[in-house]
Design an enzyme around this catalytic site. Structure first.
Site, PDB file in Angstrom:
ATOM      1  N   GLY A   8       0.843  -1.203   0.000  1.00 14.56           N
ATOM      2  CA  GLY A   8       0.000   0.000   0.000  1.00 14.56           C
ATOM      3  C   GLY A   8       0.875   1.249   0.000  1.00 14.56           C
ATOM      4  N   CYS A   9       2.075   1.108  -0.575  1.00 17.33           N
ATOM      5  CA  CYS A   9       3.102   2.166  -0.452  1.00 17.33           C
ATOM      6  C   CYS A   9       2.723   3.457  -1.172  1.00 17.33           C
ATOM      7  CB  CYS A   9       4.457   1.655  -0.948  1.00 17.33           C
ATOM      8  SG  CYS A   9       4.441   1.129  -2.662  1.00 17.33           S
ATOM      9  N   GLY A  11      -0.273   4.896  -1.062  1.00 17.10           N
ATOM     10  CA  GLY A  11      -1.376   5.570  -0.375  1.00 17.10           C
ATOM     11  C   GLY A  11      -0.864   6.607   0.614  1.00 17.10           C
ATOM     12  N   THR A  86      -4.201  -2.351   8.066  1.00 15.80           N
ATOM     13  CA  THR A  86      -5.412  -2.083   7.284  1.00 15.80           C
ATOM     14  C   THR A  86      -6.649  -2.412   8.120  1.00 15.80           C
ATOM     15  OG1 THR A  86      -4.279  -2.479   5.219  1.00 15.80           O
ATOM     16  CG2 THR A  86      -6.649  -2.793   5.180  1.00 15.80           C
ATOM     17  N   ASN A 111      -5.350   0.710  15.213  1.00 15.04           N
ATOM     18  CA  ASN A 111      -4.787   2.043  15.475  1.00 15.04           C
ATOM     19  C   ASN A 111      -3.378   1.878  16.036  1.00 15.04           C
ATOM     20  OD1 ASN A 111      -4.112   4.622  16.663  1.00 15.04           O
ATOM     21  ND2 ASN A 111      -6.205   5.170  16.158  1.00 15.04           N
ATOM     22  N   HIS A 142     -13.387  11.585  10.939  1.00 17.06           N
ATOM     23  CA  HIS A 142     -12.260  11.366  10.028  1.00 17.06           C
ATOM     24  C   HIS A 142     -12.449  12.182   8.745  1.00 17.06           C
ATOM     25  CE1 HIS A 142     -11.368   7.851  12.574  1.00 17.06           C
ATOM     26  NE2 HIS A 142     -10.157   7.928  12.077  1.00 17.06           N
ATOM     27  N   LYS A 146     -12.264   8.760   3.797  1.00 20.24           N
ATOM     28  CA  LYS A 146     -12.266   7.463   4.486  1.00 20.24           C
ATOM     29  C   LYS A 146     -13.441   6.617   4.007  1.00 20.24           C
ATOM     30  CE  LYS A 146     -11.853   5.353   9.068  1.00 20.24           C
ATOM     31  NZ  LYS A 146     -10.771   4.447   8.659  1.00 20.24           N
ATOM     32  N   GLY A 152     -12.203   1.648  12.500  1.00 21.31           N
ATOM     33  CA  GLY A 152     -11.707   0.454  13.200  1.00 21.31           C
ATOM     34  C   GLY A 152     -11.343   0.786  14.636  1.00 21.31           C
ATOM     35  N   THR A 153     -10.866   2.014  14.842  1.00 20.18           N
ATOM     36  CA  THR A 153     -10.485   2.425  16.199  1.00 20.18           C
ATOM     37  C   THR A 153     -11.708   2.548  17.100  1.00 20.18           C
ATOM     38  OG1 THR A 153      -8.652   3.633  15.245  1.00 20.18           O
ATOM     39  CG2 THR A 153      -9.247   4.193  17.508  1.00 20.18           C
TER      40      THR A 153
HETATM   41  N1  LIG Z   1      -3.956   0.943  11.937  1.00 17.86           N
HETATM   42  C1  LIG Z   1      -3.830   2.275  11.852  1.00 17.86           C
HETATM   43  O1  LIG Z   1      -3.312   2.948  12.762  1.00 17.86           O
HETATM   44  C2  LIG Z   1      -4.311   2.987  10.609  1.00 17.86           C
HETATM   45  C3  LIG Z   1      -4.072   4.358  10.428  1.00 17.86           C
HETATM   46  C4  LIG Z   1      -4.447   4.948   9.228  1.00 17.86           C
HETATM   47  C5  LIG Z   1      -5.067   4.184   8.247  1.00 17.86           C
HETATM   48  N2  LIG Z   1      -5.323   2.871   8.484  1.00 17.86           N
HETATM   49  C6  LIG Z   1      -5.929   2.005   7.483  1.00 17.86           C
HETATM   50  O2  LIG Z   1      -4.931   1.700   6.512  1.00 17.86           O
HETATM   51  C7  LIG Z   1      -5.550   1.543   5.220  1.00 17.86           C
HETATM   52  C8  LIG Z   1      -4.899   2.495   4.232  1.00 17.86           C
HETATM   53  O3  LIG Z   1      -5.121   3.835   4.644  1.00 17.86           O
HETATM   54  P1  LIG Z   1      -4.664   5.070   3.727  1.00 17.86           P
HETATM   55  O4  LIG Z   1      -5.229   6.281   4.382  1.00 17.86           O
HETATM   56  O5  LIG Z   1      -3.202   5.017   3.433  1.00 17.86           O
HETATM   57  O6  LIG Z   1      -5.492   4.737   2.393  1.00 17.86           O
HETATM   58  P2  LIG Z   1      -5.158   5.150   0.914  1.00 17.86           P
HETATM   59  O7  LIG Z   1      -6.424   4.884   0.139  1.00 17.86           O
HETATM   60  O8  LIG Z   1      -4.547   6.502   0.841  1.00 17.86           O
HETATM   61  O9  LIG Z   1      -4.032   4.106   0.462  1.00 17.86           O
HETATM   62  C9  LIG Z   1      -4.283   2.750   0.206  1.00 17.86           C
HETATM   63  C10 LIG Z   1      -3.254   2.264  -0.806  1.00 17.86           C
HETATM   64  O10 LIG Z   1      -3.477   0.863  -0.991  1.00 17.86           O
HETATM   65  C11 LIG Z   1      -3.528   0.590  -2.384  1.00 17.86           C
HETATM   66  N3  LIG Z   1      -4.400  -0.548  -2.656  1.00 17.86           N
HETATM   67  C12 LIG Z   1      -5.753  -0.586  -2.614  1.00 17.86           C
HETATM   68  N4  LIG Z   1      -6.196  -1.812  -2.941  1.00 17.86           N
HETATM   69  C13 LIG Z   1      -5.091  -2.564  -3.190  1.00 17.86           C
HETATM   70  C14 LIG Z   1      -4.901  -3.907  -3.591  1.00 17.86           C
HETATM   71  N5  LIG Z   1      -5.932  -4.740  -3.821  1.00 17.86           N
HETATM   72  N6  LIG Z   1      -3.628  -4.352  -3.753  1.00 17.86           N
HETATM   73  C15 LIG Z   1      -2.571  -3.528  -3.548  1.00 17.86           C
HETATM   74  N7  LIG Z   1      -2.701  -2.220  -3.172  1.00 17.86           N
HETATM   75  C16 LIG Z   1      -3.946  -1.754  -2.989  1.00 17.86           C
HETATM   76  C17 LIG Z   1      -4.059   1.866  -3.031  1.00 17.86           C
HETATM   77  O11 LIG Z   1      -3.679   1.951  -4.421  1.00 17.86           O
HETATM   78  C18 LIG Z   1      -3.394   2.946  -2.179  1.00 17.86           C
HETATM   79  O12 LIG Z   1      -2.140   3.312  -2.691  1.00 17.86           O
HETATM   80  C19 LIG Z   1      -7.046   1.761   5.466  1.00 17.86           C
HETATM   81  O13 LIG Z   1      -7.654   0.517   5.731  1.00 17.86           O
HETATM   82  C20 LIG Z   1      -7.070   2.635   6.713  1.00 17.86           C
HETATM   83  O14 LIG Z   1      -8.300   2.563   7.421  1.00 17.86           O
HETATM   84  C21 LIG Z   1      -4.949   2.260   9.634  1.00 17.86           C
END
Ligand SMILES: NC(=O)c1ccc[n+]([C@@H]2O[C@H](COP(=O)([O-])OP(=O)(O)OC[C@H]3O[C@@H](n4cnc5c(N)ncnc54)[C@H](O)[C@@H]3O)[C@@H](O)[C@H]2O)c1
Length: 255
Positions: A8-9, A11, A86, A111, A142, A146, A152-153
């Site tokens: 997901g690099c 995003g 995720t 989170n 958020h 989103k 999730g948090t």
């Molecule tokens: N655990 C935490 O603390 C925390 C914090 C922030 C975000 N998140 C979660 O992390 C996830 C990503 O958040 P974000 O804000 O970076 O989202 P984002 O949409 O900006 O980035 C997601 C990235 O994943 C890629 N992607 C999507 N589907 C894919 C697939 N099938 N295969 C490969 N790559 C794929 C997208 O192209 C994008 O580059 C979300 O689920 C979000 O809720 C968790």
């Protein structure tokens, strides 16, 4: 130095982690994965994980719930720790992740902020003291991009509070479809979406006479990115088992 495969690099979170790792001698992203092709990074980005030939110590995933089963299989095939950040995972994926922790090391948290995980501990403590005299409401806010709601948090907080309540509770999400007065066993969960809010969570304990609110405001995505890198150091070299932010908090408190 911890060598990272960043899924997901491309995003928002992926970019935040990549930026933190630049010129940081403790971490190196050796390869990334995304559905978007990207040539702007100094590391290769794979749209098909099978093509990755680099060696790495851990996988960090901030992508999409639909991608997580594939990343889990990738982690199992490479026998590497999997840090799953995720959110909005299906029950089946959550069960598969738990099962996989007998084979490889898994770290999962909706989170990655140390502050939120401290807030959860405080909310559990407050519940022990204030339930059932106080109604419990969770409100999260958020940014407008989103996809999932509630966050999730918010669900992590609700589940932690639920564990402290001896009665059968009911989670009520927003109230638009509920035409009845609030019961004591209810935990209300409400979502707000707008602008660029990084992540706000309030737990309100409300009685007829007073309101106690425990609040957390994430001011930048770096709080999650730093937590993920902290988890990467923690998980490096672990062979199997299931870990959460509680294990990292325990390192701070020495428990
Ligand atoms: N655990 C935490 O603390 C925390 C914090 C922030 C975000 N998140 C979660 O992390 C996830 C990503 O958040 P974000 O804000 O970076 O989202 P984002 O949409 O900006 O980035 C997601 C990235 O994943 C890629 N992607 C999507 N589907 C894919 C697939 N099938 N295969 C490969 N790559 C794929 C997208 O192209 C994008 O580059 C979300 O689920 C979000 O809720 C968790």
């Amino acid at each position: 130095m911890v060598k990272i495969f960043l899924h997901g690099c491309c995003g928002r979170m992926g970019k935040a982690i990549a930026a933190l790792c630049e010129n940081n001698p403790d971490y190196k992203i050796v390869a990334g994965g995304d559905i978007i092709e990207n040539n702007n990074y100094s590391f290769p980005v794979y749209t098909s994980l099978n093509e990755c030939t680099e060696d790495f110590d851990v996988i960090i995933d901030f992508s999409n719930a639909t991608a997580v089963p594939t990343v889990l299989e990738f982690a199992k095939s490479r026998k590497k720790p999997f840090i799953c950040c995720t959110t909005a995972l299906s029950d089946q994926t959550v069960a598969d992740i738990l099962n996989a922790s007998e084979e490889i090391a898994i770290f999962k948290s909706a989170n990655m902020s140390v502050g939120i995980n401290l807030m959860i501990e405080l909310a559990k403590q407050a519940t022990k003291i204030l339930y059932p005299d106080f109604d419990i409401e969770i409100v999260e806010a958020h940014h407008n991009r989103k996809l999932d709601a509630p966050s999730g948090t918010a669900m992590m907080i609700a589940n932690a509070i639920d564990q402290e309540i001896p009665d059968q509770t009911e989670f009520v999400y927003d109230r638009h479809s509920v035409n009845k007065a609030r019961s004591k066993q209810e935990i209300g969960i409400s979502s707000i979406r707008g602008g660029n809010i990084v992540g706000d969570h309030d737990v309100m304990f409300i009685s007829d006479e007073e309101i106690v609110t425990i609040s957390h405001r994430a001011q930048t995505r770096d709080v999650f990115a730093k937590g993920a890198l902290r988890a990467a150091s923690f998980m490096c070299g672990k062979e199997r088992g299931y870990f959460t932010m509680s294990d990292i908090i325990a390192e701070y408190t020495g428990e």
